[in-house]
Design a protein around this motif. Sequence first.
Motif, PDB file in Angstrom:
ATOM      1  N   LEU A 217     -14.439  40.761 -20.892  1.00 50.19           N
ATOM      2  CA  LEU A 217     -15.680  41.287 -20.341  1.00 50.19           C
ATOM      3  C   LEU A 217     -15.903  42.733 -20.759  1.00 50.19           C
ATOM      4  N   LEU A 218     -14.828  43.512 -20.802  1.00 53.24           N
ATOM      5  CA  LEU A 218     -14.965  44.901 -21.229  1.00 53.24           C
ATOM      6  C   LEU A 218     -15.465  44.985 -22.668  1.00 53.24           C
TER       7      LEU A 218
ATOM      8  N   VAL B 217      -6.762  53.953 -40.420  1.00 47.55           N
ATOM      9  CA  VAL B 217      -6.416  54.586 -39.152  1.00 47.55           C
ATOM     10  C   VAL B 217      -6.641  53.636 -37.980  1.00 47.55           C
ATOM     11  N   LEU B 218      -7.704  52.845 -38.057  1.00 48.32           N
ATOM     12  CA  LEU B 218      -8.068  51.964 -36.947  1.00 48.32           C
ATOM     13  C   LEU B 218      -7.394  50.607 -37.009  1.00 48.32           C
ATOM     14  N   ARG B 219      -6.632  50.326 -38.079  1.00 47.88           N
ATOM     15  CA  ARG B 219      -6.044  48.996 -38.247  1.00 47.88           C
ATOM     16  C   ARG B 219      -5.114  48.691 -37.088  1.00 47.88           C
ATOM     17  N   SER B 220      -5.194  47.496 -36.582  1.00 46.46           N
ATOM     18  CA  SER B 220      -4.365  47.089 -35.450  1.00 46.46           C
ATOM     19  C   SER B 220      -2.935  46.865 -35.906  1.00 46.46           C
ATOM     20  N   GLU B 221      -1.999  47.180 -34.994  1.00 45.06           N
ATOM     21  CA  GLU B 221      -0.592  46.950 -35.289  1.00 45.06           C
ATOM     22  C   GLU B 221      -0.200  45.494 -35.093  1.00 45.06           C
TER      23      GLU B 221
ATOM     24  N   THR C 117      -7.388  50.301 -22.534  1.00 48.80           N
ATOM     25  CA  THR C 117      -8.084  49.067 -22.894  1.00 48.80           C
ATOM     26  C   THR C 117      -9.444  49.359 -23.510  1.00 48.80           C
ATOM     27  N   LEU C 118     -10.158  50.328 -22.907  1.00 50.38           N
ATOM     28  CA  LEU C 118     -11.469  50.690 -23.436  1.00 50.38           C
ATOM     29  C   LEU C 118     -11.355  51.230 -24.853  1.00 50.38           C
ATOM     30  N   LEU C 119     -10.364  52.088 -25.096  1.00 50.82           N
ATOM     31  CA  LEU C 119     -10.176  52.637 -26.442  1.00 50.82           C
ATOM     32  C   LEU C 119      -9.791  51.544 -27.434  1.00 50.82           C
ATOM     33  N   GLU C 120      -8.961  50.597 -26.998  1.00 51.49           N
ATOM     34  CA  GLU C 120      -8.600  49.498 -27.893  1.00 51.49           C
ATOM     35  C   GLU C 120      -9.811  48.661 -28.261  1.00 51.49           C
ATOM     36  N   GLU C 121     -10.655  48.397 -27.268  1.00 52.99           N
ATOM     37  CA  GLU C 121     -11.852  47.602 -27.564  1.00 52.99           C
ATOM     38  C   GLU C 121     -12.795  48.347 -28.498  1.00 52.99           C
ATOM     39  N   ARG C 122     -12.967  49.648 -28.264  1.00 54.11           N
ATOM     40  CA  ARG C 122     -13.835  50.411 -29.150  1.00 54.11           C
ATOM     41  C   ARG C 122     -13.264  50.493 -30.550  1.00 54.11           C
TER      42      ARG C 122
ATOM     43  N   ALA D  18     -15.052  49.141 -33.846  1.00 58.16           N
ATOM     44  CA  ALA D  18     -15.224  50.016 -35.008  1.00 58.16           C
ATOM     45  C   ALA D  18     -14.655  49.375 -36.269  1.00 58.16           C
ATOM     46  N   ARG D  19     -13.521  48.684 -36.152  1.00 60.47           N
ATOM     47  CA  ARG D  19     -12.960  48.013 -37.327  1.00 60.47           C
ATOM     48  C   ARG D  19     -13.895  46.940 -37.842  1.00 60.47           C
ATOM     49  N   GLU D  20     -14.524  46.215 -36.915  1.00 55.75           N
ATOM     50  CA  GLU D  20     -15.441  45.162 -37.344  1.00 55.75           C
ATOM     51  C   GLU D  20     -16.708  45.745 -37.966  1.00 55.75           C
ATOM     52  N   LEU D  21     -17.223  46.834 -37.373  1.00 58.78           N
ATOM     53  CA  LEU D  21     -18.430  47.439 -37.925  1.00 58.78           C
ATOM     54  C   LEU D  21     -18.166  48.076 -39.285  1.00 58.78           C
ATOM     55  N   HIS D  22     -16.886  48.362 -39.559  1.00 58.22           N
ATOM     56  CA  HIS D  22     -16.561  48.922 -40.875  1.00 58.22           C
ATOM     57  C   HIS D  22     -17.033  48.001 -41.991  1.00 58.22           C
ATOM     58  N   ASP D  23     -16.829  46.677 -41.815  1.00 61.00           N
ATOM     59  CA  ASP D  23     -17.225  45.744 -42.865  1.00 61.00           C
ATOM     60  C   ASP D  23     -18.738  45.741 -43.069  1.00 61.00           C
TER      61      ASP D  23
END
Length: 478
Positions: free
Chosen positions: A425-426, A302-306, A237-242, A246-251
């Motif tokens: 929350l995470l 690489v970070l794009r969600s499935e 879960t932590l890795l998914e949130e990060r 990261a995908r959002e900060l890419h923009d």
Amino acid sequence: MSAVEKRLTRGLRLLREDLWSAKPHPLPPSARLRRLPHGLVVLVAGLTLLGNLDEMGETYQLGAQYGLLCSLAQAAAVVLALWWPVPAWWASTVVTTVVALGVRARLFTEQTVRDSRSVHPEVTDGLTTPLPQGTIDTNAPWPWSPMGLIAHATILFLLALRLPNRVVIAVLVLTTLGTFALQGLAGSHAYASTSPLALAFFVGAVLLGSALRGRREARTQLVEQTSITAEERARRTLLEERSRIARELHDVVAHHMSVISIQAQVAPHLVENPSEELKENLHGIRQNALEALTELRRVLGVLRSENPPDADPDDPHGIAAAAEGTAPHAPQPTLDRLDTLIDNTRAAGLAVVTEIHGEERPLPPGVELSAYRIVQEALSNALRHAPGSTVRVELTHFPRGLQVRVINSRPAREAPPSVGAGHGLLGMRERAAMLGGTLMATETSHGGFAVVAFLPRNGDPGGEPSELAPDTTGEQSP
């Protein structure tokens, strides 16, 4: 040495280690009755002592001192099984053998006297061998006395409860062989055989102890596996949130790199007669910016969600999709779109009140994006867990940064079961920590819930954590 001899030697060595130095597991603890197993075993030992004294004195006629010594030894073996079950088994076996041989000697003596009297009835009583004081009943239980049988079964139960099956099987086999050897070699006089009953008791005690030990081990393994699974789930879960952050900060980064590229391309036209060196430097800056954009696109791939945005389990009410639109390349939201988010939340059935305090100052895009996402997650949680409540969204601008408070009142009705994974929350904590800020989420004294975050203006993750303003300590629901 042949292979068979090696296996035999190894088996004998292993058996010796099991029967002399096996380390038992502790007794299973009980939360409320922690000493109950010890008390029950001591009770059995006391009953064994009293029962053996009566049997050895009245039934077996072994004498007071002999009976007392053997009774104490077997009762002590029962208590010893609480800590060292294998030595206790040895002690009980030795005591049983000694008692059985003593009873056999008494039976032999009495039978000899009776045979002598039956062969020479004409001899006077003074010339015949007299019977000992007290006689043993010809139906006396042998070789296991009733209390000795119970004591030995208790010891085998404790042994099976605390040692591996290999040791338990070896002990049970040796007990069986010893019983039949004692009865077959020494049991040549009238008695009531207790061997079948004893072996049935012993097998039952061993099966019960092994079953309880297996159940305890299975429960322990289940708890360990559940703990490992929970840790793995939390890590995933932590890795998914990060990854999502990261995908959002890419923009945000891509926007700055695009601006750098355009400014480097336009800069030579803003200067009259620029030098070749300046043109080359600006051209290099533009090329580096374009290469960085290319690499950022690869990172985004690489970070794009499935999962598609409309299948997000954390957004069952569609707040994020409605607030951000469905375009895959839409820019990341900022606080300018907070009104749209709140309007969509109200349309979903939640009463929302907004308050903005302090002098508004321009904030870095990353800070605005994190503030927007924290408000979005908090509103989504309120919709999911506090239906019918009233939510107050407060933004307070400080010279050092932005404080975000989202407080909901007590829910008006019971919340339906949540279909999400509970990552809100995470994710909020990760966003605050990324900027070197703080986030606190807690229940209020009125049954509601409060999320309070402070995001530093500089957004430096390496700096010291920023402290919340003094007015964030009293979370009160509206």
